[in-house]
Design a protein around this motif. Structure first.
Motif, mmCIF file in Angstrom:
data_model
loop_
_atom_site.group_PDB
_atom_site.id
_atom_site.type_symbol
_atom_site.label_atom_id
_atom_site.label_comp_id
_atom_site.label_asym_id
_atom_site.label_seq_id
_atom_site.Cartn_x
_atom_site.Cartn_y
_atom_site.Cartn_z
ATOM 1 N N LYS A 3 0.972 -1.326 0.035
ATOM 2 C CA LYS A 3 -0.001 0.100 0.074
ATOM 3 C C LYS A 3 0.912 1.065 0.117
ATOM 4 C CE LYS A 3 -3.837 2.331 2.335
ATOM 5 N NZ LYS A 3 -4.717 2.352 1.412
ATOM 6 N N LEU A 4 0.765 2.010 -1.127
ATOM 7 C CA LEU A 4 2.090 2.932 -1.393
ATOM 8 C C LEU A 4 1.776 4.131 -0.190
ATOM 9 C CD1 LEU A 4 3.103 4.084 -4.885
ATOM 10 C CD2 LEU A 4 3.123 5.635 -3.002
ATOM 11 N N ASN A 5 0.663 4.412 0.091
ATOM 12 C CA ASN A 5 0.362 5.375 1.170
ATOM 13 C C ASN A 5 0.625 5.058 2.581
ATOM 14 O OD1 ASN A 5 -0.089 8.144 1.885
ATOM 15 N ND2 ASN A 5 -2.187 7.559 2.288
ATOM 16 N N ARG A 6 1.495 4.086 2.828
ATOM 17 C CA ARG A 6 2.201 3.599 3.978
ATOM 18 C C ARG A 6 3.780 3.634 3.890
ATOM 19 N NH1 ARG A 6 -2.300 4.269 4.626
ATOM 20 N NH2 ARG A 6 -3.882 3.047 5.850
ATOM 21 N N THR A 7 4.387 4.326 2.859
ATOM 22 C CA THR A 7 5.869 4.180 2.650
ATOM 23 C C THR A 7 6.548 5.659 2.645
ATOM 24 O OG1 THR A 7 5.367 4.469 0.283
ATOM 25 C CG2 THR A 7 5.596 2.242 1.014
ATOM 26 N N TYR A 8 5.493 6.785 2.927
ATOM 27 C CA TYR A 8 6.269 7.907 3.061
ATOM 28 C C TYR A 8 6.994 8.060 4.501
ATOM 29 C CZ TYR A 8 3.597 9.706 -0.964
ATOM 30 O OH TYR A 8 3.429 9.675 -2.067
ATOM 31 N N PRO A 9 8.231 8.885 4.476
ATOM 32 C CA PRO A 9 8.778 9.829 3.135
ATOM 33 C C PRO A 9 9.454 9.016 1.968
ATOM 34 C CG PRO A 9 10.330 9.907 5.125
ATOM 35 C CD PRO A 9 8.979 8.961 5.560
ATOM 36 N N GLY A 10 9.490 7.648 2.046
ATOM 37 C CA GLY A 10 10.029 6.939 1.087
ATOM 38 C C GLY A 10 11.729 6.675 1.204
ATOM 39 N N ASP A 11 12.195 6.053 0.289
ATOM 40 C CA ASP A 11 13.609 5.667 0.269
ATOM 41 C C ASP A 11 14.196 5.585 -1.333
ATOM 42 O OD1 ASP A 11 16.089 4.733 0.096
ATOM 43 O OD2 ASP A 11 15.770 3.077 1.608
ATOM 44 N N GLU A 12 14.795 6.521 -1.703
ATOM 45 C CA GLU A 12 15.110 6.408 -3.070
ATOM 46 C C GLU A 12 15.939 5.465 -3.597
ATOM 47 O OE1 GLU A 12 17.565 9.823 -3.837
ATOM 48 O OE2 GLU A 12 19.157 9.681 -2.525
ATOM 49 N N HIS A 13 16.613 4.569 -2.655
ATOM 50 C CA HIS A 13 17.251 3.164 -2.997
ATOM 51 C C HIS A 13 16.445 2.038 -2.462
ATOM 52 C CE1 HIS A 13 20.623 5.689 -4.052
ATOM 53 N NE2 HIS A 13 20.698 6.087 -2.712
ATOM 54 N N SER B 243 12.538 -0.249 -2.254
ATOM 55 C CA SER B 243 11.365 -0.903 -3.135
ATOM 56 C C SER B 243 10.686 0.183 -3.985
ATOM 57 C CB SER B 243 10.356 -1.493 -2.305
ATOM 58 O OG SER B 243 9.526 -0.596 -1.442
ATOM 59 N N THR B 244 9.902 -0.404 -4.879
ATOM 60 C CA THR B 244 9.321 0.397 -6.299
ATOM 61 C C THR B 244 8.551 1.430 -5.182
ATOM 62 O OG1 THR B 244 9.420 -1.355 -7.554
ATOM 63 C CG2 THR B 244 7.850 0.346 -7.941
ATOM 64 N N SER B 245 7.787 1.037 -4.423
ATOM 65 C CA SER B 245 6.852 1.921 -3.524
ATOM 66 C C SER B 245 7.665 2.974 -2.832
ATOM 67 C CB SER B 245 5.949 1.289 -2.730
ATOM 68 O OG SER B 245 4.951 0.377 -3.338
ATOM 69 N N GLU B 246 8.409 2.647 -2.214
ATOM 70 C CA GLU B 246 9.521 3.636 -1.220
ATOM 71 C C GLU B 246 10.050 4.581 -2.429
ATOM 72 O OE1 GLU B 246 10.857 0.726 2.305
ATOM 73 O OE2 GLU B 246 11.976 0.770 0.520
ATOM 74 N N ARG B 247 10.474 4.059 -3.717
ATOM 75 C CA ARG B 247 11.194 5.240 -4.575
ATOM 76 C C ARG B 247 10.129 6.044 -5.181
ATOM 77 N NH1 ARG B 247 16.157 2.697 -7.271
ATOM 78 N NH2 ARG B 247 16.876 0.939 -5.780
ATOM 79 N N ILE B 248 8.818 5.650 -5.207
ATOM 80 C CA ILE B 248 8.125 6.656 -5.629
ATOM 81 C C ILE B 248 7.584 7.556 -4.725
ATOM 82 C CG2 ILE B 248 5.235 6.790 -6.508
ATOM 83 C CD1 ILE B 248 5.635 3.861 -7.879
ATOM 84 N N ALA B 249 7.306 6.977 -3.505
ATOM 85 C CA ALA B 249 7.043 7.953 -2.217
ATOM 86 C C ALA B 249 8.202 8.826 -2.026
ATOM 87 C CB ALA B 249 6.918 7.023 -1.205
#
Length: 319
Positions: free
Chosen positions: A104-114, A116-122
Motif C-alpha cells: 500500500k503505497l500510502n504507507r511508505t512515506y517519506p520513502g527511500d530513493e534506494h 522498493s518500488t513503492s518507497e522510490r515513488i514515495a
C-alpha cells in the motif's frame, strides 16, 4: 522564478505538463508519473496536490481533470504542483496496492530513493511535496460506499493540528475524521515538516462518482481562494467531526439489509443492519454500540461470518 517538477517546467505566468521519472518497468522502459506545474504571475503560496496513491481510487483523478484546466497562471498568485497518478503500477491494473511489491503505497512515506518500488515513488513525490506550503492528498474510500469526508492524520497533539484542521474546514466536505493515522501516510508525515496536510476521502466507488468528484472540485477551489492563489471569497461552514470509528462485522453469513444510510445520525441501540438468508428469513440484527454517524459500508450484500459490514464515526462534534 521558474518552477520544475520532472520534465515539467513553468516560468511565472506559465503552465507545463510532463513526467516525473520513478524507475523502470519489468521490460526496462522508463516509468514516469504525469505531473503538472501551474506557476502564477506573482508570489504566493505553493500548493502540492496528488491523486491515486491507491491504484483503484479514481475520484481524485476526476477532480484533477476538472480543476487543472481551469487554473489560469496569468491570474494566479503562487504555484500549484500536481502529481496526477502516484501509484502507476496499481492504476494500470485497477488494484489498490502496488502489484510490483504488494505494498500500500500510502504507507511508505517519506520513502527511500534506494528502496522498493513503492518507497522510490514515495521518495520522488515527497521530494516535490516537502517544499510546499500546503498539501492535499486526494483519496476515496476504496470501492466501498463512504460519505465524502476529509481526514486529518497528524494527531491532535501535533503542533500542526490546528493548521491541518483549518485546511480541512476550508476544503469543506461537511465531515472530518480527526485521528492520528498509520505510519507512512503522507498526511501523517508531511506535518512533521511543518506543512498543513489533509487527506480528502471523496466517497467510495468503482470508477468515478459524479457527486464525489464535484465535491472535490468545490473543495479544491475553496482552498485555492482561501489561501490566496486565486481571487474569491470562501464561506467557512461548520464541519461534523468524528474522532473515532466503531466497525461492525456480521455475526452470521447471509445477505445484508441496511437500516441506516450514509451520513445518518446513529443512536446507541439503533439497528444498523439485518442479515437474512436467501429467502428473506431473518438470521441476525446488529445494533449500534455508540452514538455517531453512519460513515461507511460494504457495497455487496453477501457476507460470511465475521466479514466487515459497516463503520460508525464516533466521538462526534462540530467545529
Amino acid at each position: 522564478m521558474t518552477i520544475s517538477l520532472g520534465t515539467a517546467s513553468a516560468a511565472p505566468g506559465e503552465r507545463d505538463i510532463g513526467r516525473l521519472e520513478v524507475g523502470q518497468a519489468r521490460d526496462g522502459s522508463t516509468v514516469g508519473l504525469p505531473v503538472c506545474v501551474v506557476n502564477g504571475v506573482s508570489d504566493g503560496k505553493t500548493l502540492y496536490v496528488q491523486a491515486v496513491s491507491d491504484g483503484d481510487e479514481l475520484n481524485g483523478l476526476g477532480v484533477l481533470t476538472r480543476v487543472v484546466p481551469q487554473l489560469d497562471p496569468a491570474s494566479m498568485s503562487g504555484t500549484v504542483i500536481v502529481v496526477g497518478i502516484v501509484n502507476h503500477f496499481g492504476f494500470q491494473v485497477g488494484k489498490h496496492r502496488n502489484p510490483i511489491d504488494d505494498t500500500k503505497l500510502n504507507r511508505t512515506y517519506p520513502g527511500d530513493e534506494h528502496g522498493s518500488t513503492s518507497e522510490r515513488i514515495a521518495a520522488a513525490t515527497f521530494d516535490a511535496a516537502k517544499d510546499a506550503d500546503l498539501i492535499i492528498d486526494l483519496h476515496q474510500g476504496s470501492t466501498s460506499r463512504m460519505i465524502n469526508e476529509v481526514r486529518v492524520r497528524c494527531g491532535r497533539r501535533h503542533r500542526m493540528h490546528a493548521d491541518c484542521l483549518q485546511l480541512a474546514k476550508v476544503f469543506g466536505c461537511g465531515h472530518v475524521f480527526d485521528q492520528k493515522g498509520p505510519d507512512g501516510q503522507l498526511a501523517r508525515v508531511a506535518p512533521d515538516e511543518g506543512i498543513p496536510t489533509i487527506d480528502p476521502e471523496l466517497g467510495g466507488s468503482v470508477g468515478w462518482d459524479e457527486t464525489s468528484v464535484q465535491k472535490g472540485v468545490e473543495g479544491m477551489f475553496n482552498v485555492l481562494r482561501y489561501y490566496g492563489l486565486i481571487e474569491g471569497n470562501v464561506d467557512l461552514n461548520p464541519q461534523t467531526r468524528a474522532r473515532g470509528f466503531d466497525q461492525y462485522g456480521s455475526p452470521v453469513g447471509g445477505l445484508i439489509h441496511f437500516r441506516k444510510d450514509l451520513g445518518d445520525r446513529v443512536v446507541a441501540g439503533d439497528v444498523l443492519f439485518r442479515v437474512t438468508g436467501p429467502f428473506g428469513e431473518e438470521k441476525a440484527r446488529v445494533t449500534a454500540d455508540s452514538d455517531g454517524v453512519f460513515w461507511r459500508c460494504r457495497r455487496l450484500p453477501q457476507v460470511a461470518t465475521g466479514e466487515y459490514v459497516c463503520s460508525v464515526g464516533t466521538d462526534v462534534d462540530e467545529y
